[in-house]
Motif scaffolding. Sequence first.
Motif, short mmCIF file in Angstrom:
data_model
loop_
_atom_site.label_atom_id
_atom_site.label_comp_id
_atom_site.label_asym_id
_atom_site.label_seq_id
_atom_site.Cartn_x
_atom_site.Cartn_y
_atom_site.Cartn_z
N ALA A 171 0.87 -1.19 0.16
CA ALA A 171 -0.04 0.12 -0.15
C ALA A 171 1.02 1.30 -0.11
O ALA A 171 0.63 2.18 -0.53
CB ALA A 171 -0.68 0.13 1.11
N ALA A 172 1.95 1.16 0.88
CA ALA A 172 2.58 2.40 0.88
C ALA A 172 3.65 2.74 -0.27
O ALA A 172 3.84 3.74 -0.81
CB ALA A 172 3.84 2.28 1.94
N LEU A 173 4.00 1.61 -1.22
CA LEU A 173 4.52 1.63 -2.49
C LEU A 173 3.87 2.20 -3.60
O LEU A 173 4.30 2.90 -4.30
CB LEU A 173 4.95 0.08 -2.70
CG LEU A 173 5.72 -0.20 -3.92
CD1 LEU A 173 7.19 0.54 -3.66
CD2 LEU A 173 5.89 -1.50 -4.28
N CYS A 174 2.57 2.03 -3.30
CA CYS A 174 1.51 2.49 -4.29
C CYS A 174 0.87 3.98 -3.77
O CYS A 174 0.05 4.52 -4.58
CB CYS A 174 0.33 1.76 -4.41
SG CYS A 174 0.67 0.12 -5.28
N GLY A 175 1.47 4.48 -2.61
CA GLY A 175 1.04 5.86 -2.28
C GLY A 175 -0.12 6.02 -1.34
O GLY A 175 -0.75 7.00 -0.93
N VAL A 176 -0.55 4.75 -0.96
CA VAL A 176 -1.84 4.70 0.04
C VAL A 176 -1.20 4.72 1.38
O VAL A 176 -0.74 3.91 1.95
CB VAL A 176 -2.58 3.35 -0.08
CG1 VAL A 176 -3.77 3.42 0.78
CG2 VAL A 176 -3.21 3.28 -1.56
N LYS A 177 -1.59 5.72 2.34
CA LYS A 177 -1.19 5.78 3.64
C LYS A 177 -2.34 5.87 4.62
O LYS A 177 -1.92 5.59 5.95
CB LYS A 177 -0.74 7.38 3.79
CG LYS A 177 0.70 7.46 2.92
CD LYS A 177 1.88 6.86 3.65
CE LYS A 177 3.18 7.05 3.01
NZ LYS A 177 4.13 6.23 3.66
N SER A 178 -3.51 5.85 4.19
CA SER A 178 -4.62 5.64 5.41
C SER A 178 -5.19 4.05 5.19
O SER A 178 -5.93 3.87 4.04
CB SER A 178 -5.75 6.54 4.67
OG SER A 178 -5.48 7.96 4.77
N ILE A 179 -4.74 3.64 6.08
CA ILE A 179 -5.13 1.98 6.19
C ILE A 179 -5.81 1.58 7.46
O ILE A 179 -5.22 2.11 8.46
CB ILE A 179 -3.77 1.15 6.04
CG1 ILE A 179 -3.01 1.43 4.80
CG2 ILE A 179 -4.29 -0.41 6.01
CD1 ILE A 179 -1.80 0.56 4.54
#
Length: 430
Positions: A171-179
């Motif tokens: 997720a972080a690699l794809c730019g998603v920070k809200s998990i």
Amino acid sequence: MEIIKNPNPAQWGQILKRPTQSLEALNNTVDEVFAQVRENGDEALKSYTKAFDGVNVADLAVSEEEFKAAEDNLSAALKKAILQAKSNIEKFHTAQQTPKVSVETQPGVRCWQEKRAIEAVGLYIPGGSAPLFSTVLMLAIPAKIAGCTSVILCTPPNEKGSIASEIIYTAALCGVKSIYKVGGIQAIAAMTFGTQSISRVSKIFGPGNQYVTAAKQAATKFGVAIDMPAGPSELLVMADASANPDFVASDLLSQAEHGADSQVVLVSTNETLLKNVSKAVVLQTKSLNRKAIIEQALKNMKLIGVSDDSTAVDLINFYGPEHYIIATSNNSYFVDNVLNAGSVFIGDYTPESAGDYASGTNHTLPTNGYAKAYSGVNLDSFLKSITFQEISKEGLKNLGPTIELMAEAEGLMAHKNAVTIRLKTLSNES
């Protein structure tokens, strides 16, 4: 395993019935969870996570420390594999971008279409016994390419109350920070209504079990769109005497291991192939780590013998498989006649696993026969097509009378007047 020989088309519906519960049977549970989450927000999410997942979660959001730990926990080899998959998926989905479409339908009348990103999207990632970090790639990559400004991700916590490092890293690699550490019906409800921690979204993406599927459909009642009804996984293989039985068996098992409610189907014009694949399935199952799940799923397996390729095509299009593998000596015939399928895999060396992980196509696909009407997730799933039009004075003079006549014929005089008043102004100017 029983081989069903040359079934009458009138029997296809019963033979190929999916092993799924009706949504109506799940609606009471879904409605109750939705009502509680809407009323009590985070408190309800934590309560249901305890009830359904058996863990207490103090903080729903994944912290910065957890992001850092996730990266440290993964091997260099796995990170490299994820990067290669990411690259292929980005290439395929970037290639789906289309330019503005513009046309002058008649002199002075210009119409065009442009695409705009859906602003807020929610990604649901199945977790539990098999945390599907590959699904993060399949959903987060096109969301970012499309330009979605708000991307949140929900996934169920494991027995320790944490999220798999693979999911967080990807997720972080794809730019998603809200998990967020929440799954099942309650996660869909959170993204539908919003809570103290989780923002409401405009569209929800991602596969899941039957409860998640029912919850996604319930979300549409509250103004939230969904990608498609995507439930338990399924695979149909069309193979003839030229196919490798071991290859076919491995493909069937690759889908059977998803869950006890998965369904795998083999269609063939060759009875010997059906028998050999059946034996190979039994043999290969013995060495697989998810043997118990597979054995449950294999109770839903169908081995169907048909007399000719044409009948096979008709049966396959009737079923509308999520995943469809073609392993025959006449692959082009089956490819040319595909009408209903989520994703198609052609030839002996194209395992369905390639599409699940790294070839570039998306693995979030319609199940339960919805391939007859739905596409799998693609770049356009994260975009809206907006039409524009601009009419000049001369254009309205030419088109106006047509609009007036049509509006009057429908009895919508205010529609007619909106044109008439402009035409009168233009007449006074000349």
